[in-house]
Design a protein around this motif. Sequence first.
Motif, mmCIF file in Angstrom:
data_model
loop_
_atom_site.group_PDB
_atom_site.id
_atom_site.type_symbol
_atom_site.label_atom_id
_atom_site.label_comp_id
_atom_site.label_asym_id
_atom_site.label_seq_id
_atom_site.Cartn_x
_atom_site.Cartn_y
_atom_site.Cartn_z
ATOM 1 N N MET A 91 0.924 -1.234 -0.034
ATOM 2 C CA MET A 91 0.074 0.078 0.045
ATOM 3 C C MET A 91 0.642 1.029 -0.684
ATOM 4 S SD MET A 91 -3.049 0.891 2.912
ATOM 5 C CE MET A 91 -4.669 0.009 1.711
ATOM 6 N N SER A 92 0.645 2.651 -1.617
ATOM 7 C CA SER A 92 1.608 3.553 -1.130
ATOM 8 C C SER A 92 0.653 4.496 0.128
ATOM 9 C CB SER A 92 1.290 3.472 -2.572
ATOM 10 O OG SER A 92 -0.358 4.216 -2.337
ATOM 11 N N ASP A 93 2.513 5.412 0.937
ATOM 12 C CA ASP A 93 1.555 6.519 1.613
ATOM 13 C C ASP A 93 0.800 7.281 0.829
ATOM 14 O OD1 ASP A 93 3.051 5.637 3.441
ATOM 15 O OD2 ASP A 93 4.847 6.251 2.637
ATOM 16 N N ARG A 94 -0.210 7.914 1.395
ATOM 17 C CA ARG A 94 -1.318 9.061 0.894
ATOM 18 C C ARG A 94 -0.559 10.002 1.608
ATOM 19 N NH1 ARG A 94 -7.799 6.364 2.460
ATOM 20 N NH2 ARG A 94 -6.733 8.400 3.986
ATOM 21 N N GLY A 95 -1.332 11.033 1.207
ATOM 22 C CA GLY A 95 -1.240 12.225 1.476
ATOM 23 C C GLY A 95 -1.768 13.080 2.728
ATOM 24 N N PRO A 96 -1.790 14.643 3.183
ATOM 25 C CA PRO A 96 -2.723 14.535 4.384
ATOM 26 C C PRO A 96 -3.976 14.750 3.661
ATOM 27 C CG PRO A 96 -1.125 16.683 3.862
ATOM 28 C CD PRO A 96 -0.768 15.527 2.543
ATOM 29 N N THR A 97 -4.711 14.206 4.771
ATOM 30 C CA THR A 97 -5.947 14.381 4.528
ATOM 31 C C THR A 97 -7.150 15.813 4.936
ATOM 32 O OG1 THR A 97 -6.604 12.084 5.307
ATOM 33 C CG2 THR A 97 -8.210 13.786 5.289
ATOM 34 N N ILE A 98 -7.297 16.873 4.243
ATOM 35 C CA ILE A 98 -7.939 17.829 4.702
ATOM 36 C C ILE A 98 -9.283 17.500 4.945
ATOM 37 C CG2 ILE A 98 -8.533 20.413 3.709
ATOM 38 C CD1 ILE A 98 -5.846 19.304 1.895
ATOM 39 N N ILE A 99 -9.741 18.555 6.352
ATOM 40 C CA ILE A 99 -10.899 18.356 6.415
ATOM 41 C C ILE A 99 -11.651 19.587 6.696
ATOM 42 C CG2 ILE A 99 -12.703 18.020 8.797
ATOM 43 C CD1 ILE A 99 -10.563 16.159 9.425
ATOM 44 N N ASN A 100 -12.691 19.960 5.192
ATOM 45 C CA ASN A 100 -13.320 21.201 5.670
ATOM 46 C C ASN A 100 -14.774 21.583 6.668
ATOM 47 O OD1 ASN A 100 -14.852 23.908 4.606
ATOM 48 N ND2 ASN A 100 -14.917 23.563 2.585
ATOM 49 N N THR A 101 -14.305 22.108 7.205
ATOM 50 C CA THR A 101 -15.455 22.238 8.398
ATOM 51 C C THR A 101 -16.276 23.369 8.268
ATOM 52 O OG1 THR A 101 -14.241 24.094 9.518
ATOM 53 C CG2 THR A 101 -13.200 22.328 10.865
ATOM 54 N N GLY A 102 -16.675 24.240 7.064
ATOM 55 C CA GLY A 102 -17.563 24.636 6.566
ATOM 56 C C GLY A 102 -17.732 26.823 6.966
ATOM 57 N N ARG A 103 -17.032 26.013 7.903
ATOM 58 C CA ARG A 103 -16.194 27.808 8.231
ATOM 59 C C ARG A 103 -16.054 28.398 7.150
ATOM 60 N NH1 ARG A 103 -14.861 28.597 14.760
ATOM 61 N NH2 ARG A 103 -16.350 26.818 15.049
ATOM 62 N N SER A 104 -16.455 29.905 7.239
ATOM 63 C CA SER A 104 -16.132 31.080 6.103
ATOM 64 C C SER A 104 -15.515 31.710 6.936
ATOM 65 C CB SER A 104 -16.932 31.509 4.876
ATOM 66 O OG SER A 104 -18.294 32.310 5.662
ATOM 67 N N SER A 105 -14.584 32.469 5.634
ATOM 68 C CA SER A 105 -13.557 33.222 6.281
ATOM 69 C C SER A 105 -14.478 34.964 6.817
ATOM 70 C CB SER A 105 -12.547 34.044 5.301
ATOM 71 O OG SER A 105 -13.312 34.911 3.618
ATOM 72 N N SER A 106 -14.076 35.755 7.806
ATOM 73 C CA SER A 106 -14.698 37.055 7.897
ATOM 74 C C SER A 106 -14.489 37.765 7.095
ATOM 75 C CB SER A 106 -13.882 37.180 9.449
ATOM 76 O OG SER A 106 -12.935 37.946 9.489
ATOM 77 N N ALA A 107 -13.856 37.457 6.135
ATOM 78 C CA ALA A 107 -14.023 38.756 4.834
ATOM 79 C C ALA A 107 -14.984 39.181 4.164
ATOM 80 C CB ALA A 107 -12.667 39.170 3.669
ATOM 81 N N GLY A 108 -15.286 37.538 4.034
ATOM 82 C CA GLY A 108 -17.197 37.354 3.393
ATOM 83 C C GLY A 108 -18.517 37.906 3.936
#
Length: 82
Positions: A1-18
């Motif tokens: 099995m090959s190594d996988r890259g980092p897992t990114i979890i999106n929490t659904g929060r948008s930036s305060s600029a929006g």
Amino acid sequence: MSDRGPTIINTGRSSSAGWAVAVILALVVIGALLMFTGVIDMGGNGGGTDVNVNVPAVETPSTNQPATETPANNTPATTTNP
């Protein structure tokens, strides 16, 4: 099995600029509506409205002549039968 890259979890929060852009846009729209409806007058001339009102003079009734009453018409109504 090959190594996988980092897992990114999106929490659904948008930036305060929006949120800042949304609030500024809402204030601009509300200001434009108030200006176009006439609530806010930037001209400073009152919109050409004349506030000087001339009230007509009220005359009191003369007391020299007594009031006349018209007599009631007491004639009965007639019906016609064919």
